[in-house]
Design an enzyme around this catalytic site. Sequence first.
Site: not given
Length: 814
Positions: A374-375
């Site tokens: 998750s970025d």
Amino acid sequence: MRKGSLYAWWDKYRLQSIVFVTGAAILVIEITATRILSPFYGNTIYTVSSVISVILAALSVGYWKGGIRADAKPTFQEFYNVIFKGGISLFVLYVLSLTILPIASGLFSIRTGPLIWSMVLFFMPGYLLGMLSPFAIKLGHEFRPHMGLGTMSGNIFFWSTAGSILGSLLAGFVLIPSIGISAILYGTTTLIVLLGGCGLVSTTTGARRRDAIFFLLLLLIAITATFIIARNADLDPRIRYMKDGVYEKLTVLDSIYAGRPARFFLQDRSGSGAIFLDGKDLTFDYTKYYALYRFTNPELARALVIGGGIYTIPKAIHGERANAQIDVVEIEPELESIAKEYFDLTETTSIRTHTMDGRRFLRESKDRYDLIFSDVYFSLYSIPTHFTTREFFQNAKEHLAPKGIFMANIIGSGATSDESLLFSELRTMKDVFPYVYVFAAESPASTQVQNFIVVGMADQLMPGIEERIRTSTDPFLASLNSHIFPIAGRSLEQYDILTDDFAPVDHLVTRFIADQNDQHAEESIPQRGRFTQFEGANAMTDIRTIVALGSREIGSEGNNALGNLLLKRMQDLHIDAARDSWVHVTDDNRPIPLSNIIARYNPEAKKRIILGTHYDSISRAYRDKKDPNAYMPGANNSASGVALLLEAARTLSLDHASSTLGIDFVFFDGEEGATALGGGDPNWTPLGSTHFAAMYPALYLAGKPDHAVLFDMVCDEDLGIAKEAYSYNAAKEEQSRFWDIGGALAPLVFDHSVKHKIGDDHLPLIAAGIPSFLVIDFDYEPWFNTTNDTPSHCSANSLTLVGETLMHYLASYQ
């Protein structure tokens, strides 16, 4: 429709048509308002609620005053006059958003700034256009008394609200994605000015009509000229692409990073990714942590990346696992095409893009993954709340394969406080994942904002992680033990678990900014409103590069090579730079060729500040007890000031905000004197700054510089900076401002006491009448001027502290 029929239709439906158009204009401005403010204050709840509150307040007052004005002067001429003034207020909004907002946004915090600027920018247009509905009701009832007052009121409010609905939908679904903020403001302003101006022309006669026509044309020319100037202002030669996306302004530009040509991707003003143009290695360290999957499942077959950005992580995974299926979920529709055109994303069936929200994708997908990364945080001020909650982490956990791991790139600070976004997120993740590891991208000891990579696992897949890291053959993975952020044994019970029902992310961010190291830090530190931070890691890379040149004593090959490097680096940043060369003749008639490097940022600005340092080094390590004739590397005493200013120049060059401040970077030669021994020469005189002080009037024809800030020895691991005595006497006010800002960032580093009288480049400038102060950590024992003045005794954190202090200090003069 015949001419007479058109007149009849307009006479019948004029008021409804006007309130429909002005109602649409109000909502177009309201929707656009958050996009105007978000580059400076983020997409926070404070921004949204401020805009809505101010618009509603403006409409409320407008309804009240409009009714009073209509009763006093119920004429169409006065009605059009209010519309025309509304158009003028929109033009003022347009001009202020282009000129004053970028400069003055840093005066206020992310909590108060949106409210203040909403009042300044949006209240008057909302107030004037809000006056129109009660005015229209009054006029309609005056000219059509047979229509009941209630019927007329309902009719006017129906069409005004219908226009608002259309304006809201147009702004969100069509205008912002298609033409951008500047064009929206231009079009809306022009429409309202034309509507009010043409109405005034039609309801006046004689000289008043001629005046109305003249003023209307003049205003239209001014509006159009402003739009053209605003469009041309974005024509920076480094910019490869710029467009308003669905969610942020998207920009691709070329610049320098860590001394190498690089291409950056920006969302609004926040850096969201970059690549090196001269190699395939990853630019930012946090993106390299994807490789942790090698410890858990080296045969990775499926990966999910939430937040594609420029596809750095998907490309890296694909480069290692060519047959792996990689799903990328990205909510901004333009990013995949941008990555393909500008960031080397190749067409492949192994990488599939899903343009949708990441939470929705997880809800709808039935796939399981070996890695979920998750970025989605691209700045501290733009954190999507729904990716911080227990429900999100739980959903991600449910999509992990048996050996799968979840990783999240989180922006925060390791500083301990009673409320903390980072620790709240860690507690939330530990509530979902039995095994959690945390890595600090910069340093676990740093209390500054940095990236944290948080790894969550349903099962213990990385036992003995420290030993596995230590024995890794991958250089990056082998370095990670020094980045482990310890959470075992740390009590997190005092921090909230974030849920979809309760996740006060904006509050936690604001508290962090306000409380960092000092309860009054937010008031002490001018907020910069920039999309990039000073990167101490870059400055450390420059220090190593400079030291690798060997001796930089005056007249040496290393000195000349560094001078050439400084020129090229400044020119690569599109900052005007030149050598000022001369020959110094010593008392014994020995000629010494010298060159100062002078680079002028924002050269047209009248108010100018000098940022100076020396780039020469001493000829030998005369204080070394073992070998006083040996080469002195000069990592701190020489290279640190140069590296600091190079990174400051890069940071400034990435800032597109208009500026009234000019900055002259001056790299002085010969600071260590004619014998290149500095303090080891009893007859020491700084040569470069003495020459500059004698010739500066020719460089500053419009008046002398406001003051100068000199830097020397600023990278010590154990940094401590006291006020220097000569500086205190010559530039007390400026020195105190710098120390106040530095003290708010790091109160244990910046000592307000006056301790030393130091000979350095500031003395000739002071003697020439230029107020100057020196920033130096003079307590550099036992390494000072010895063979141990090496990069190993320098700290990226120390450089970041001084660099961020400098950037905030410069922002305070904007």
